[in-house]
Design an enzyme around this catalytic site. Structure first.
Site, PDB file in Angstrom:
ATOM      1  N   ASP A  91       3.197  -5.859 -13.545  1.00  0.00           N
ATOM      2  CA  ASP A  91       3.944  -4.631 -13.471  1.00  0.00           C
ATOM      3  C   ASP A  91       4.906  -4.843 -14.623  1.00  0.00           C
ATOM      4  O   ASP A  91       6.326  -4.352 -14.391  1.00  0.00           O
ATOM      5  CB  ASP A  91       4.640  -4.587 -12.131  1.00  0.00           C
ATOM      6  CG  ASP A  91       5.300  -3.266 -11.958  1.00  0.00           C
ATOM      7  OD1 ASP A  91       5.065  -2.313 -13.024  1.00  0.00           O
ATOM      8  OD2 ASP A  91       5.972  -3.006 -10.987  1.00  0.00           O
ATOM      9  N   CYS A 140      -2.940   7.105   5.072  1.00  0.00           N
ATOM     10  CA  CYS A 140      -4.351   6.767   4.486  1.00  0.00           C
ATOM     11  C   CYS A 140      -5.249   6.284   5.508  1.00  0.00           C
ATOM     12  O   CYS A 140      -4.804   5.048   6.171  1.00  0.00           O
ATOM     13  CB  CYS A 140      -4.455   5.988   3.293  1.00  0.00           C
ATOM     14  SG  CYS A 140      -6.046   5.554   2.670  1.00  0.00           S
ATOM     15  N   CYS A 159       2.534  14.097   1.670  1.00  0.00           N
ATOM     16  CA  CYS A 159       3.618  14.041   0.841  1.00  0.00           C
ATOM     17  C   CYS A 159       4.999  14.738   0.900  1.00  0.00           C
ATOM     18  O   CYS A 159       4.674  16.124   0.647  1.00  0.00           O
ATOM     19  CB  CYS A 159       3.096  13.854  -0.763  1.00  0.00           C
ATOM     20  SG  CYS A 159       4.476  13.806  -1.967  1.00  0.00           S
TER      21      CYS A 159
HETATM   22  C1  B12 Z   1       4.999   4.237 -13.416  1.00  0.00           C
HETATM   23  C2  B12 Z   1       4.782   3.620 -12.020  1.00  0.00           C
HETATM   24  C3  B12 Z   1       5.115   4.245 -10.976  1.00  0.00           C
HETATM   25  C4  B12 Z   1       5.859   5.557 -10.815  1.00  0.00           C
HETATM   26  C5  B12 Z   1       4.803   6.735 -11.257  1.00  0.00           C
HETATM   27  C6  B12 Z   1       3.523   6.656 -10.250  1.00  0.00           C
HETATM   28  C7  B12 Z   1       2.087   6.651 -10.820  1.00  0.00           C
HETATM   29  N1  B12 Z   1       1.083   7.134  -9.973  1.00  0.00           N
HETATM   30  O1  B12 Z   1       1.849   6.650 -11.993  1.00  0.00           O
HETATM   31  C8  B12 Z   1       6.492   5.855  -9.582  1.00  0.00           C
HETATM   32  C9  B12 Z   1       7.973   5.326  -9.806  1.00  0.00           C
HETATM   33  C10 B12 Z   1       6.390   7.238  -9.212  1.00  0.00           C
HETATM   34  C11 B12 Z   1       5.751   4.867  -8.862  1.00  0.00           C
HETATM   35  C12 B12 Z   1       5.715   4.933  -7.439  1.00  0.00           C
HETATM   36  C13 B12 Z   1       5.041   4.179  -6.657  1.00  0.00           C
HETATM   37  N2  B12 Z   1       4.418   2.846  -7.039  1.00  0.00           N
HETATM   38 CO1  B12 Z   1       4.385   2.267  -9.119  1.00  0.00          CO
HETATM   39  N3  B12 Z   1       3.623   1.860 -10.729  1.00  0.00           N
HETATM   40  C14 B12 Z   1       3.998   2.271 -12.005  1.00  0.00           C
HETATM   41  C15 B12 Z   1       3.355   1.743 -13.207  1.00  0.00           C
HETATM   42  C16 B12 Z   1       4.678   0.895 -13.543  1.00  0.00           C
HETATM   43  C17 B12 Z   1       2.647   2.569 -14.184  1.00  0.00           C
HETATM   44  C18 B12 Z   1       1.478   3.407 -13.395  1.00  0.00           C
HETATM   45  C19 B12 Z   1       0.995   4.364 -14.407  1.00  0.00           C
HETATM   46  O2  B12 Z   1       0.234   3.599 -15.442  1.00  0.00           O
HETATM   47  N4  B12 Z   1       0.915   5.450 -14.402  1.00  0.00           N
HETATM   48  C20 B12 Z   1       0.523   6.498 -15.520  1.00  0.00           C
HETATM   49  C21 B12 Z   1      -0.486   7.533 -14.861  1.00  0.00           C
HETATM   50  C22 B12 Z   1      -1.095   8.334 -16.036  1.00  0.00           C
HETATM   51  O3  B12 Z   1      -1.343   6.574 -14.113  1.00  0.00           O
HETATM   52  P1  B12 Z   1      -1.537   6.937 -12.624  1.00  0.00           P
HETATM   53  O4  B12 Z   1      -0.658   7.928 -11.838  1.00  0.00           O
HETATM   54  O5  B12 Z   1      -2.239   5.820 -12.165  1.00  0.00           O
HETATM   55  O6  B12 Z   1      -3.015   8.247 -12.993  1.00  0.00           O
HETATM   56  C23 B12 Z   1      -4.091   7.995 -13.015  1.00  0.00           C
HETATM   57  C24 B12 Z   1      -4.917   9.313 -12.396  1.00  0.00           C
HETATM   58  O7  B12 Z   1      -4.127  10.007 -12.134  1.00  0.00           O
HETATM   59  C25 B12 Z   1      -6.111   9.518 -12.831  1.00  0.00           C
HETATM   60  N5  B12 Z   1      -6.540  10.813 -13.261  1.00  0.00           N
HETATM   61  C26 B12 Z   1      -5.917  11.703 -13.632  1.00  0.00           C
HETATM   62  N6  B12 Z   1      -6.470  12.786 -13.887  1.00  0.00           N
HETATM   63  C27 B12 Z   1      -7.834  12.542 -13.006  1.00  0.00           C
HETATM   64  C28 B12 Z   1      -8.792  13.051 -12.660  1.00  0.00           C
HETATM   65  C29 B12 Z   1      -9.759  12.858 -11.873  1.00  0.00           C
HETATM   66  C30 B12 Z   1     -10.831  13.726 -11.531  1.00  0.00           C
HETATM   67  C31 B12 Z   1      -9.648  11.506 -11.590  1.00  0.00           C
HETATM   68  C32 B12 Z   1     -10.814  10.649 -10.773  1.00  0.00           C
HETATM   69  C33 B12 Z   1      -8.711  10.493 -11.761  1.00  0.00           C
HETATM   70  C34 B12 Z   1      -7.394  11.120 -12.623  1.00  0.00           C
HETATM   71  O8  B12 Z   1      -6.003   8.889 -14.356  1.00  0.00           O
HETATM   72  C35 B12 Z   1      -4.509   8.377 -14.501  1.00  0.00           C
HETATM   73  C36 B12 Z   1      -4.684   6.981 -15.444  1.00  0.00           C
HETATM   74  O9  B12 Z   1      -5.477   6.144 -14.970  1.00  0.00           O
HETATM   75  C37 B12 Z   1       2.524   0.600 -12.405  1.00  0.00           C
HETATM   76  C38 B12 Z   1       2.189  -0.803 -12.779  1.00  0.00           C
HETATM   77  C39 B12 Z   1       1.690  -0.944 -13.891  1.00  0.00           C
HETATM   78  N7  B12 Z   1       1.978  -1.576 -15.222  1.00  0.00           N
HETATM   79  O10 B12 Z   1       0.241  -0.408 -13.893  1.00  0.00           O
HETATM   80  C40 B12 Z   1       3.194   0.424 -10.971  1.00  0.00           C
HETATM   81  C41 B12 Z   1       2.013   0.583  -9.645  1.00  0.00           C
HETATM   82  C42 B12 Z   1       1.243   1.551  -9.961  1.00  0.00           C
HETATM   83  N8  B12 Z   1       2.985   0.943  -8.415  1.00  0.00           N
HETATM   84  C43 B12 Z   1       2.614   0.368  -7.513  1.00  0.00           C
HETATM   85  C44 B12 Z   1       3.169   0.898  -6.313  1.00  0.00           C
HETATM   86  C45 B12 Z   1       3.118  -0.225  -4.995  1.00  0.00           C
HETATM   87  C46 B12 Z   1       4.123   1.891  -6.040  1.00  0.00           C
HETATM   88  C47 B12 Z   1       4.343   2.501  -4.923  1.00  0.00           C
HETATM   89  C48 B12 Z   1       3.562   2.483  -3.546  1.00  0.00           C
HETATM   90  C49 B12 Z   1       5.994   1.926  -4.536  1.00  0.00           C
HETATM   91  C50 B12 Z   1       6.487   2.593  -3.268  1.00  0.00           C
HETATM   92  N9  B12 Z   1       6.142   2.126  -1.909  1.00  0.00           N
HETATM   93  O11 B12 Z   1       7.409   3.341  -3.349  1.00  0.00           O
HETATM   94  C51 B12 Z   1       4.709   4.070  -5.182  1.00  0.00           C
HETATM   95  C52 B12 Z   1       3.526   4.833  -5.089  1.00  0.00           C
HETATM   96  C53 B12 Z   1       3.585   6.337  -5.548  1.00  0.00           C
HETATM   97  C54 B12 Z   1       2.223   6.896  -5.748  1.00  0.00           C
HETATM   98  N10 B12 Z   1       1.501   7.510  -4.951  1.00  0.00           N
HETATM   99  O12 B12 Z   1       1.416   6.738  -6.822  1.00  0.00           O
HETATM  100  C55 B12 Z   1       1.578  -0.312  -7.589  1.00  0.00           C
HETATM  101  C56 B12 Z   1       0.417   0.183  -6.970  1.00  0.00           C
HETATM  102  C57 B12 Z   1      -0.695  -1.162  -6.106  1.00  0.00           C
HETATM  103  C58 B12 Z   1      -1.859  -0.155  -5.892  1.00  0.00           C
HETATM  104  N11 B12 Z   1      -2.361  -0.897  -4.668  1.00  0.00           N
HETATM  105  O13 B12 Z   1      -2.285   0.764  -6.310  1.00  0.00           O
HETATM  106  C59 B12 Z   1       1.732  -0.769  -9.068  1.00  0.00           C
HETATM  107  C60 B12 Z   1       0.002  -1.086  -9.768  1.00  0.00           C
HETATM  108  C61 B12 Z   1       2.579  -1.995  -9.415  1.00  0.00           C
HETATM  109  C62 B12 Z   1       1.934  -3.254  -9.319  1.00  0.00           C
HETATM  110  N12 B12 Z   1       1.492  -4.248 -10.267  1.00  0.00           N
HETATM  111  O14 B12 Z   1       1.541  -3.623  -8.013  1.00  0.00           O
HETATM  112  N13 B12 Z   1       5.171   3.860  -9.450  1.00  0.00           N
HETATM  113  S1  SF4 Z   2      -8.597   8.289   1.954  1.00  0.00           S
HETATM  114 FE1  SF4 Z   2      -6.521   7.700   1.652  1.00  0.00          FE
HETATM  115  S2  SF4 Z   2      -5.957   8.041  -0.819  1.00  0.00           S
HETATM  116 FE2  SF4 Z   2      -8.105   8.964  -0.164  1.00  0.00          FE
HETATM  117  S3  SF4 Z   2      -7.579  10.987   0.294  1.00  0.00           S
HETATM  118 FE3  SF4 Z   2      -7.575  10.099   2.233  1.00  0.00          FE
HETATM  119  S4  SF4 Z   2      -5.298   9.488   2.502  1.00  0.00           S
HETATM  120 FE4  SF4 Z   2      -5.663   9.864   0.394  1.00  0.00          FE
HETATM  121  S1  SF4 Z   3       4.039  10.389  -0.222  1.00  0.00           S
HETATM  122 FE1  SF4 Z   3       3.491   9.190  -2.050  1.00  0.00          FE
HETATM  123  S2  SF4 Z   3       3.290  10.497  -4.010  1.00  0.00           S
HETATM  124 FE2  SF4 Z   3       4.571  11.361  -2.250  1.00  0.00          FE
HETATM  125  S3  SF4 Z   3       6.694  11.021  -2.674  1.00  0.00           S
HETATM  126 FE3  SF4 Z   3       5.977   9.228  -1.256  1.00  0.00          FE
HETATM  127  S4  SF4 Z   3       5.149   7.664  -2.465  1.00  0.00           S
HETATM  128 FE4  SF4 Z   3       5.461   9.638  -3.855  1.00  0.00          FE
END
Ligand code: B12
Ligand code: SF4
Ligand code: SF4
Length: 309
Positions: free
Chosen positions: A131, A245, A195
């Site tokens: 991260d 979940c 959510c």
């Molecule tokens: C920025 C960030 C956040 C931001 C934005 C969240 C997000 N989803 O990006 C905020 C602050 C909100 C956040 C919150 C949380 N985070 Co955070 N965060 C990050 C960080 C630094 C980058 C993530 C990233 O690259 N985002 C960019 C977007 C574009 O990526 P994405 O949301 O994953 O989007 C993907 C999908 O949307 C998909 N997609 C888009 N369109 C479509 C369409 C289809 C059809 C499909 C299939 C897919 C798809 O493609 C995108 C790119 O892969 C990572 C660490 C890292 N360096 O990776 C940790 C990380 C993701 N976070 C983590 C955690 C634990 C959390 C929280 C659970 C913390 C908490 N309890 O409060 C929450 C969960 C919120 C959630 N539901 O995502 C962990 C996740 C562990 C895991 N098991 O997945 C990470 C990996 C940190 C770590 N190294 O452990 N986080």
């Molecule tokens: S299996 Fe978990 S991540 Fe998938 S839609 Fe249900 S609650 Fe969301």
């Molecule tokens: S339920 Fe998941 S996506 Fe919604 S506010 Fe909480 S951590 Fe963020």
């Protein structure tokens, strides 16, 4: 074959160091993710997390971070606690922050793993990440076969759910790759429905700028008024989309002693939270990720979620 032997060596050492899962993928350009990341940024779903705008090319290609990179070694470490906060009316802290700050715990293990590789396999160049840099942790873990990315956008492991931290080594050593697994979300929409702020705007897409985790940890300014009444009593992070979940019914308590919950945090009553002094904050959250908001940030969150009296 050397690369098969080396893969086994690395995987067994990762187990010895306490990682729960280890998988390998090839260091390459993330073609599928590029338009998704671009769309996410163009729609300002990063809000004020300006660091997400930086290093767009490096984020999509690990070979730009580590020249000559050949493999990504993805690692998962379980943080699911054996206990939760005692007072059900107390402001809530996300489970990932119950114990010692994961950056500190995991970095040490990663460095040990890289050292092991250098000592036992040879002159390997690489870097460790948790991260901490422009690396798409979830995507690499998915490609390394450690789970699928669910509709809540978290990586889910089929045997034990999503309460895992993700880390990786990016190294210039060829290893045996693990393929990705299929998506097991099926027709479920529990996370989207639950959510509190509607941040999961479509299956698999989280608008970071609407997420409670962003409001309570990342946002430096005031929490916007639109979020009033929707915070579900979260003071630091949010676990709702993971708690609901079904795959997390398989979660087992962490074996990492540093993630054992800080007992004074679990004992804090609603009243303790609202009377928190800077001194108690410093003592209680000494090595915790909660320190990230600083005392002032946590007070802002508490003030925002405080019920009207
Ligand atoms: C920025 C960030 C956040 C931001 C934005 C969240 C997000 N989803 O990006 C905020 C602050 C909100 C956040 C919150 C949380 N985070 Co955070 N965060 C990050 C960080 C630094 C980058 C993530 C990233 O690259 N985002 C960019 C977007 C574009 O990526 P994405 O949301 O994953 O989007 C993907 C999908 O949307 C998909 N997609 C888009 N369109 C479509 C369409 C289809 C059809 C499909 C299939 C897919 C798809 O493609 C995108 C790119 O892969 C990572 C660490 C890292 N360096 O990776 C940790 C990380 C993701 N976070 C983590 C955690 C634990 C959390 C929280 C659970 C913390 C908490 N309890 O409060 C929450 C969960 C919120 C959630 N539901 O995502 C962990 C996740 C562990 C895991 N098991 O997945 C990470 C990996 C940190 C770590 N190294 O452990 N986080
Ligand atoms: S299996 Fe978990 S991540 Fe998938 S839609 Fe249900 S609650 Fe969301
Ligand atoms: S339920 Fe998941 S996506 Fe919604 S506010 Fe909480 S951590 Fe963020």
């Amino acid at each position: 074959m050397d690369y098969i032997k080396n893969t086994h060596l690395i995987k067994s050492e990762s187990k010895r160091l306490g990682f729960d899962y280890c998988g390998i993928s090839k260091a390459e350009f993330l073609e599928e993710e590029a338009p998704r990341l671009e769309n996410w940024l163009n729609n300002n779903m990063h809000g004020q997390m300006s660091y997400m705008q930086n290093h767009f090319d490096k984020r999509l290609d690990p070979r730009l971070l580590v020249p000559g990179a050949k493999s990504i070694v993805s690692l998962l470490l379980n943080y699911f606690p054996n206990e939760t906060q005692k007072d059900e009316a107390a402001p809530k802290i996300s489970k990932y922050a119950y114990g010692k700050d994961y950056h500190l715990v995991i970095k040490e293990k990663l460095n040990q793993l890289l050292e092991f590789i250098k000592e036992n396999i040879g002159d390997v160049d690489g870097r460790v990440f948790v991260d901490s840099a422009p690396v798409m942790d979830k995507v690499w873990a998915k490609k390394s076969g450690l789970g699928w990315i669910g509709k809540n956008s978290n990586l889910i492991n089929k045997n034990s759910g999503s309460f895992y931290f993700i880390a990786e080594l990016i190294i210039d050593l060829e290893l045996e790759e693990d393929g990705p697994i299929k998506d097991y979300c099926g027709t479920c929409t529990k996370c989207i429905d639950a959510c509190p702020t509607g941040a999961i705007i479509a299956p698999y897409v989280v608008d970071g700028s609407k997420c409670i985790s962003y409001f309570t940890i990342e946002l430096k300014e005031n929490i916007p008024n639109e979020a009033k009444g929707k915070m579900d009593n979260w003071a630091f992070g949010c676990d709702v989309c993971q708690d609901v979940c079904p795959w997390n019914s398989f979660a087992k308590p962490t074996k990492e002693k540093h993630f054992n919950p800080n007992s004074s945090l679990l004992e804090m009553t609603k009243r303790d939270w609202y009377e928190l002094t800077e001194e108690t904050f410093k003592r209680t959250f000494k090595d915790s990720a909660v320190k990230r908001t600083k005392y002032k940030g946590l007070l802002r969150n508490l003030d925002f979620i405080k019920p009207d009296l």
